[in-house]
Motif scaffolding. Structure first.
Motif, mmCIF file in Angstrom:
data_model
loop_
_atom_site.group_PDB
_atom_site.id
_atom_site.type_symbol
_atom_site.label_atom_id
_atom_site.label_comp_id
_atom_site.label_asym_id
_atom_site.label_seq_id
_atom_site.Cartn_x
_atom_site.Cartn_y
_atom_site.Cartn_z
ATOM 1 N N HIS A 196 0.868 -1.185 0.000
ATOM 2 C CA HIS A 196 0.000 0.000 0.000
ATOM 3 C C HIS A 196 0.899 1.227 0.000
ATOM 4 O O HIS A 196 1.949 1.243 0.659
ATOM 5 N N SER A 197 0.500 2.247 -0.704
ATOM 6 C CA SER A 197 1.342 3.449 -0.800
ATOM 7 C C SER A 197 1.585 4.098 0.549
ATOM 8 O O SER A 197 2.596 4.786 0.744
ATOM 9 N N ASP A 198 0.673 3.898 1.496
ATOM 10 C CA ASP A 198 0.844 4.487 2.821
ATOM 11 C C ASP A 198 1.623 3.602 3.784
ATOM 12 O O ASP A 198 1.913 4.018 4.910
ATOM 13 N N ALA A 199 1.952 2.397 3.374
ATOM 14 C CA ALA A 199 2.609 1.449 4.283
ATOM 15 C C ALA A 199 4.107 1.735 4.378
ATOM 16 O O ALA A 199 4.786 1.902 3.358
ATOM 17 N N ASP A 200 4.601 1.755 5.603
ATOM 18 C CA ASP A 200 6.041 1.894 5.834
ATOM 19 C C ASP A 200 6.758 0.560 5.672
ATOM 20 O O ASP A 200 7.982 0.535 5.498
ATOM 21 N N ALA A 201 6.029 -0.544 5.785
ATOM 22 C CA ALA A 201 6.613 -1.875 5.668
ATOM 23 C C ALA A 201 5.517 -2.855 5.264
ATOM 24 O O ALA A 201 4.335 -2.615 5.502
ATOM 25 N N VAL A 202 5.939 -3.961 4.656
ATOM 26 C CA VAL A 202 5.022 -5.034 4.293
ATOM 27 C C VAL A 202 5.365 -6.253 5.148
ATOM 28 O O VAL A 202 6.536 -6.627 5.268
ATOM 29 N N LEU A 203 4.341 -6.879 5.725
ATOM 30 C CA LEU A 203 4.520 -8.025 6.612
ATOM 31 C C LEU A 203 3.960 -9.284 5.961
ATOM 32 O O LEU A 203 2.822 -9.276 5.464
ATOM 33 N N LEU A 204 4.749 -10.348 5.963
ATOM 34 C CA LEU A 204 4.338 -11.646 5.417
ATOM 35 C C LEU A 204 4.350 -12.666 6.555
ATOM 36 O O LEU A 204 5.386 -13.251 6.862
ATOM 37 N N PRO A 205 3.206 -12.903 7.209
ATOM 38 C CA PRO A 205 3.186 -13.644 8.466
ATOM 39 C C PRO A 205 2.868 -15.130 8.371
ATOM 40 O O PRO A 205 1.786 -15.566 8.766
ATOM 41 N N ASP A 206 3.788 -15.921 7.876
ATOM 42 C CA ASP A 206 3.561 -17.368 7.888
ATOM 43 C C ASP A 206 4.913 -18.057 7.940
ATOM 44 O O ASP A 206 5.720 -17.931 7.009
ATOM 45 N N THR A 207 5.181 -18.813 9.018
ATOM 46 C CA THR A 207 6.470 -19.503 9.127
ATOM 47 C C THR A 207 6.564 -20.703 8.189
ATOM 48 O O THR A 207 7.630 -21.308 8.069
ATOM 49 N N ALA A 208 5.468 -21.049 7.510
ATOM 50 C CA ALA A 208 5.518 -22.107 6.496
ATOM 51 C C ALA A 208 6.010 -21.584 5.154
ATOM 52 O O ALA A 208 6.223 -22.363 4.223
ATOM 53 N N LEU A 209 6.207 -20.261 5.066
ATOM 54 C CA LEU A 209 6.603 -19.620 3.816
ATOM 55 C C LEU A 209 8.127 -19.464 3.777
ATOM 56 O O LEU A 209 8.722 -18.886 4.685
ATOM 57 N N HIS A 210 8.749 -19.980 2.722
ATOM 58 C CA HIS A 210 10.202 -19.812 2.565
ATOM 59 C C HIS A 210 10.511 -18.372 2.147
ATOM 60 O O HIS A 210 10.065 -17.924 1.087
ATOM 61 N N THR A 211 11.259 -17.670 2.990
ATOM 62 C CA THR A 211 11.593 -16.279 2.670
ATOM 63 C C THR A 211 13.049 -15.915 2.963
ATOM 64 O O THR A 211 13.503 -14.846 2.547
ATOM 65 N N ALA A 212 13.785 -16.760 3.662
ATOM 66 C CA ALA A 212 15.130 -16.387 4.113
ATOM 67 C C ALA A 212 16.053 -16.013 2.965
ATOM 68 O O ALA A 212 16.930 -15.159 3.122
ATOM 69 N N SER A 213 15.868 -16.627 1.819
ATOM 70 C CA SER A 213 16.735 -16.343 0.672
ATOM 71 C C SER A 213 16.223 -15.195 -0.191
ATOM 72 O O SER A 213 16.874 -14.821 -1.173
ATOM 73 N N HIS A 214 15.070 -14.643 0.156
ATOM 74 C CA HIS A 214 14.410 -13.678 -0.718
ATOM 75 C C HIS A 214 14.337 -12.264 -0.155
ATOM 76 O O HIS A 214 13.795 -11.371 -0.821
ATOM 77 N N LEU A 215 14.832 -12.047 1.044
ATOM 78 C CA LEU A 215 14.555 -10.780 1.736
ATOM 79 C C LEU A 215 15.080 -9.569 0.979
ATOM 80 O O LEU A 215 14.359 -8.569 0.818
ATOM 81 N N LEU A 216 16.315 -9.620 0.522
ATOM 82 C CA LEU A 216 16.863 -8.460 -0.198
ATOM 83 C C LEU A 216 16.099 -8.205 -1.492
ATOM 84 O O LEU A 216 15.805 -7.054 -1.833
ATOM 85 N N ALA A 217 15.766 -9.276 -2.206
ATOM 86 C CA ALA A 217 15.041 -9.107 -3.461
ATOM 87 C C ALA A 217 13.647 -8.533 -3.222
ATOM 88 O O ALA A 217 13.181 -7.674 -3.985
ATOM 89 N N LEU A 218 12.988 -8.974 -2.162
ATOM 90 C CA LEU A 218 11.663 -8.448 -1.848
ATOM 91 C C LEU A 218 11.729 -6.967 -1.497
ATOM 92 O O LEU A 218 10.906 -6.163 -1.964
ATOM 93 N N GLU A 219 12.710 -6.591 -0.676
ATOM 94 C CA GLU A 219 12.822 -5.180 -0.283
ATOM 95 C C GLU A 219 13.200 -4.299 -1.475
ATOM 96 O O GLU A 219 12.707 -3.168 -1.582
ATOM 97 N N LYS A 220 14.019 -4.819 -2.357
ATOM 98 C CA LYS A 220 14.375 -4.055 -3.554
ATOM 99 C C LYS A 220 13.154 -3.876 -4.447
ATOM 100 O O LYS A 220 12.907 -2.782 -4.978
ATOM 101 N N ALA A 221 12.361 -4.909 -4.603
ATOM 102 C CA ALA A 221 11.188 -4.852 -5.476
ATOM 103 C C ALA A 221 10.138 -3.894 -4.944
ATOM 104 O O ALA A 221 9.458 -3.209 -5.715
ATOM 105 N N LEU A 222 9.987 -3.828 -3.608
ATOM 106 C CA LEU A 222 8.948 -2.993 -3.003
ATOM 107 C C LEU A 222 9.468 -1.635 -2.552
ATOM 108 O O LEU A 222 8.679 -0.755 -2.200
ATOM 109 N N SER A 223 10.792 -1.476 -2.526
ATOM 110 C CA SER A 223 11.428 -0.219 -2.081
ATOM 111 C C SER A 223 11.009 0.157 -0.663
ATOM 112 O O SER A 223 10.794 1.333 -0.356
ATOM 113 N N LYS A 224 10.904 -0.847 0.183
ATOM 114 C CA LYS A 224 10.582 -0.613 1.595
ATOM 115 C C LYS A 224 10.918 -1.874 2.382
ATOM 116 O O LYS A 224 11.096 -2.955 1.788
#
Length: 243
Positions: A177-205
């Protein structure tokens, strides 16, 4: 050496933890003990049973024997489903049983949002809409303003664990959302450890994900700070000083 313990429900994205341990690059050991989840379902009754005192207590002795200095219930939905007060009761019971400082992924998100100074957040949840709404309510009780919630409607952790980066990114973008300071992805079943930098670069936040904040929360309980840029803004930002 700092030894940290995690009670992880079932088997889905637990391989994020050795990956995170590697990225921390210091004298930190992460020990994961699996709990019996009962029925694999993102449904309120099943989640309440998954996070029950008896199910969590069953894994505590193994963590104690590992030398863990703190323990985190590595499950978001199985903690926020109890509500703000109930989630506090859950971790207090865990701390008493373990004889260790204890927390859960839900509180990890609450503390991490404060850590990075995010006042408004957007939520991209793999869960059905009703369960995603419970997480938003938990965040509001923690003092965050939730400006958007997107639920993906996935019922089982087993299905979430199969998601690839493109699916994770699509969820994050849909939730942003344009007003969001951060995006939260809340599921420990979701693989994200290798994707954090790419996600932040894609969303610019900043992007906060469940296994990332779970490990950070365990470090917080142990009064450890680690600079690990590959784990995103949360592991590089200086703490916010509360005035």
């Amino acid at each position: 050496m700092t030894a940290l313990g995690f009670l992880y429900p079932g088997h889905s994205a637990e391989d994020d933890y050795p990956r995170i341990e590697q990225l921390l690059g210091s004298d930190i050991r992460l020990t994961v003990v699996h709990t019996d989840i009962g029925e694999d379902a993102h449904r309120v009754d099943a989640l309440l049973e998954m996070g029950s005192t008896a199910r969590l207590a069953a894994g505590v002795e193994e963590l104690r024997l590992s030398g863990a200095e703190a323990v985190v219930w590595a499950c978001t939905s199985g903690s926020f489903v109890y509500g703000w007060q109930g989630a506090h009761d859950q971790v207090r019971a865990l701390a008493r049983t373990a004889g260790l400082p204890a927390s859960s992924t839900s509180f990890g998100f609450a503390h991490a949002v404060q850590e990075i100074g995010a006042r408004r957040v957007a939520v991209g949840a793999t869960y059905p809409e009703d369960v995603a709404a419970l997480f938003a309510a938990f965040l509001k009780d923690a003092g965050a303003e939730v400006v958007g919630v997107r639920g993906a409607g996935i019922v089982t952790a087993a299905e979430v664990a199969t998601w690839e980066y493109d699916q994770v990114l699509a969820l994050a973008r849909a939730a942003d959302h344009s007003d969001a300071d951060a995006v939260l992805l809340p599921d420990t079943a979701l693989h994200t450890a290798s994707h954090l930098l790419a996600l932040e670069k894609a969303l610019s936040k900043p992007v906060l994900t469940a296994n990332q904040v779970t490990v950070w929360e365990a470090l917080r309980l142990s009064d450890r700070r680690v600079n690990a840029p590959e784990l995103g803004t949360l592991f590089t930002k200086e703490p916010i000083v509360q005035v």
